[in-house]
Structure formats: structure tokens, C-alpha cells
Write a protein that holds these residues in place. Sequence first.
Motif, short mmCIF file in Angstrom:
data_model
loop_
_atom_site.label_atom_id
_atom_site.label_comp_id
_atom_site.label_asym_id
_atom_site.label_seq_id
_atom_site.Cartn_x
_atom_site.Cartn_y
_atom_site.Cartn_z
N UNK A 258 0.84 -1.19 0.00
CA UNK A 258 0.00 0.00 0.00
C UNK A 258 0.88 1.24 0.00
N UNK A 259 0.23 2.39 -0.16
CA UNK A 259 0.99 3.64 -0.26
C UNK A 259 1.79 3.92 1.00
N UNK A 260 1.12 3.88 2.14
CA UNK A 260 1.79 4.22 3.40
C UNK A 260 2.82 3.17 3.78
N UNK A 261 2.43 1.90 3.71
CA UNK A 261 3.36 0.85 4.13
C UNK A 261 4.58 0.78 3.20
N UNK A 262 4.40 1.07 1.91
CA UNK A 262 5.54 1.03 0.99
C UNK A 262 6.53 2.15 1.30
N UNK A 263 6.01 3.32 1.67
CA UNK A 263 6.90 4.43 2.04
C UNK A 263 7.70 4.07 3.29
N UNK A 264 7.00 3.55 4.30
CA UNK A 264 7.68 3.16 5.54
C UNK A 264 8.70 2.07 5.28
N UNK A 265 8.34 1.11 4.41
CA UNK A 265 9.24 -0.01 4.12
C UNK A 265 10.53 0.49 3.46
N UNK A 266 10.41 1.42 2.51
CA UNK A 266 11.60 1.90 1.83
C UNK A 266 12.45 2.79 2.73
N UNK A 267 11.81 3.50 3.66
CA UNK A 267 12.59 4.28 4.63
C UNK A 267 13.36 3.35 5.57
N UNK A 268 12.72 2.27 6.00
CA UNK A 268 13.42 1.29 6.84
C UNK A 268 14.55 0.64 6.06
N UNK A 320 23.74 11.23 21.87
CA UNK A 320 22.70 10.33 21.34
C UNK A 320 21.31 10.95 21.31
N UNK A 321 20.97 11.76 22.29
CA UNK A 321 19.63 12.37 22.30
C UNK A 321 19.45 13.31 21.12
N UNK A 322 20.51 14.04 20.78
CA UNK A 322 20.45 14.94 19.63
C UNK A 322 20.23 14.15 18.34
N UNK A 323 20.88 13.01 18.20
CA UNK A 323 20.72 12.19 17.01
C UNK A 323 19.31 11.63 16.93
N UNK A 324 18.72 11.29 18.07
CA UNK A 324 17.34 10.83 18.08
C UNK A 324 16.40 11.92 17.57
N UNK A 325 16.64 13.16 17.97
CA UNK A 325 15.82 14.27 17.48
C UNK A 325 15.98 14.43 15.97
N UNK A 326 17.22 14.38 15.49
CA UNK A 326 17.45 14.49 14.05
C UNK A 326 16.76 13.36 13.30
N UNK A 327 16.87 12.15 13.83
CA UNK A 327 16.25 10.98 13.20
C UNK A 327 14.74 11.16 13.12
N UNK A 328 14.12 11.55 14.23
CA UNK A 328 12.66 11.68 14.29
C UNK A 328 12.17 12.78 13.34
N UNK A 329 12.83 13.93 13.36
CA UNK A 329 12.41 15.02 12.50
C UNK A 329 12.59 14.68 11.02
N UNK A 330 13.72 14.10 10.67
CA UNK A 330 13.97 13.73 9.27
C UNK A 330 12.96 12.68 8.80
N UNK A 331 12.65 11.71 9.65
CA UNK A 331 11.69 10.67 9.27
C UNK A 331 10.30 11.26 9.07
N UNK A 332 9.86 12.11 9.98
CA UNK A 332 8.53 12.70 9.87
C UNK A 332 8.40 13.59 8.64
N UNK A 333 9.39 14.44 8.41
CA UNK A 333 9.32 15.34 7.27
C UNK A 333 9.39 14.57 5.95
N UNK A 334 10.23 13.54 5.89
CA UNK A 334 10.31 12.72 4.69
C UNK A 334 8.98 12.05 4.41
N UNK A 335 8.38 11.46 5.44
CA UNK A 335 7.11 10.78 5.28
C UNK A 335 6.02 11.74 4.79
N UNK A 336 5.96 12.92 5.38
CA UNK A 336 4.93 13.89 4.99
C UNK A 336 5.10 14.33 3.55
N UNK A 337 6.34 14.65 3.15
CA UNK A 337 6.57 15.16 1.81
C UNK A 337 6.29 14.10 0.74
#
Length: 345
Positions: A258-268, A320-337
Motif C-alpha cells: 500500500x501507499x503508506x506501508x511502501x513508504x515506511x518499508x523503503x525508509x526502513x 545520542x539524544x540529539x541524534x534521536x531528534x534528528x532521526x525523528x524530524x527527518x523521518x517525519x518530514x520525509x514521510x509527509x513530503x
Amino acid sequence: MTQLHNAFTLFLSLLVEAFPFLLLGVSLSSALLIFIDERKLIAILPKNPFLGAVAGSCIGFLFPVCECGNVPVARRLLMQGMPNSAAIGFLLAAPTINPIVIWSTWVAFRDQPEIVVFRVVFSLAIAITIGWIFSVQKDPRPMLQPLLAQRITTISRRPKFSRYPDKNEAKSESVLLQSGTFLLGTAGTPLKMEEMSAGGLSLSSNQSGEFTQRLGLFVENVSQELRELGGMLIIGSAIAACLQVFVPREIILNLGQSTISSIIAMMLLAAIVSICSTVDSFFALSFASTFTTSSLLAFLVFGPMIDIKAIGLMLSIFKPRMIMYLFALAAQLTFILVLCHSYFF
């Protein structure tokens, strides 16, 4: 035993693929240290946080390095006082926003030029947004590893990163009691590597143009940064290889229905496979017949910013906490776009 052999083979392949680009990045970083006064580059950057993030994200055109080589360059620029927005923008955008990667993406997807355009636009948008967000933190040292923060503190003692050291500065502490890397300068005086730059090499006037001395400093800094970053690269490559072998790829591929699962799969998949950005477009091309264009974009945009190998290198800069923030923000913005792309294009 077969899986262990495959994991070791993949580990070596990742290491062999990534190390030349790490060496390129370290060489560029050392060239900044020895041959270029990078503070002049930093001085012309816009003071506005948003414009600084834009400028930092576009610096990748000047330094064509992938996610293995941008870390030492970004670390060096942070040490010399580059604002957070510009440094983080460069760190996230440089692996994609450079001529080599754009050209390789065009070669792989020549029949789909929109992928090249959207990859550049989305990568720039994400890097600028995240850089702008972190511009709220004016002092970068709380986000950085203690050793790097200590180096920035040492350099920042000079007023406005002065080109020359203060001659009237009291030397109350013996250099023998200080930590760091020292080189033997003229007249037998010790020179601290962390405090040197192209503008502050403390060379005498009759030796300032000597190529051999600058070359010696260049080689010394290359070896120092390779020792610090090489270990992180080995650890990250080992983790990426183990995940590729011991996590069945079918689990990820089955999500691409599906659209959503395929995006998540390719990001993983992008995070796990950890392919260098200069060749990842050819890897993504092999999935073009089974995955949507939006999911391919998710792979091409998210992978160069955040993958396991890059996380290992980023740990040499950020906590490590800073990298977690970068990871979360990059993942969310990529998914939305890319999700918006799937519905409107």
C-alpha cells in the motif's frame, strides 16, 4: 556459519565502499584546517537563522561529499563557529545536494527526471527546516560530545575567533598539563592542533609559505580524524551488515503493498542497507517495478540523511539524544513530503 560469512562479506563491502568517501571528507576537513581560512566562509554566511540554514544546505555544492565524508567537514565548521542552522543544514543536505549525487541519480532515472527534481527539492526542504528548528539553540555545545564541546570552548576563548592568538593572554597553565594533540613548532614551541587553523598556524613570517610544514600539519590532522571517525564507521558498518543478514528482507518487502506501508518499508530499507548516496539511486532502481515512485523518493531522500552507518559517524559529533531528534524530524518530514507527492503527483 553461512550467515556469519555473509555478514562479514557485507561488512567488508560496506567498509570498502564507505572508507574512500570518509577519507575524502577528512581530507577536505584537513584542507580547511591548513590551506583555507574557513572563518572567512563562515563570516559571509547570513546571520538570519533561516537564511543561514539555506546557505548551509547549499554548501554541499562546494564540498561534494557523501554521508561518510560530510561528518568531518561539518565537525570542523562547527569548531570554527559556524551557526547551528548552517552546520546541521550542511550535514543533512550535503550527501544529496552535490553534483556527483545529482548526476548519478539522473543516470539511474533518466526516464523519470521528476525523481531527480523531487529528490533535490525534498532534501533541501528537510535540511533547511531542521537547521532552522535547531537554530533556537544558540550555543551548540550542549548538543555536542564533551570532547568536541571542549575544543569549541578552547577556540572560542579568542575574541570573535581572532585570526591571531592574543599575545597578552596569560599562560597560567603549562602545556604539559593540557590534553590534546600537540605538534612541535618553530623554536621548539608546542602548537596545539585544536587551536590551529589556516589563519592561526603561528608560523613565523619567513616560514608562512613553506609547503612542507603545511603538508605535515595536513597529514597529522588526517591521521587524527581517521582514528576518531574510523572506529565509528567500523561499528556502524558492522551493525548495518548484521541487520541486512539476520533480518529477513521479505519482512520489509511485504510491507510494500500500500501507499503508506511502501513508504515506511523503503525508509526502513534505506536506514538498514546504508548504501552510499553516490550509488543508492542504482539500488533503488532495482525496486522500481514493485514499489511506487513516492516510496523510491522516500528511500533516496531519507537514506543519505539517516542510516546506521551515518549514525555511527554522527556520534562523533552529537550526543545520542540529539541524534534521536534528528532521526525523528527527518523521518517525519520525509514521510509527509513523499505522502503528499503520492497524492498530488
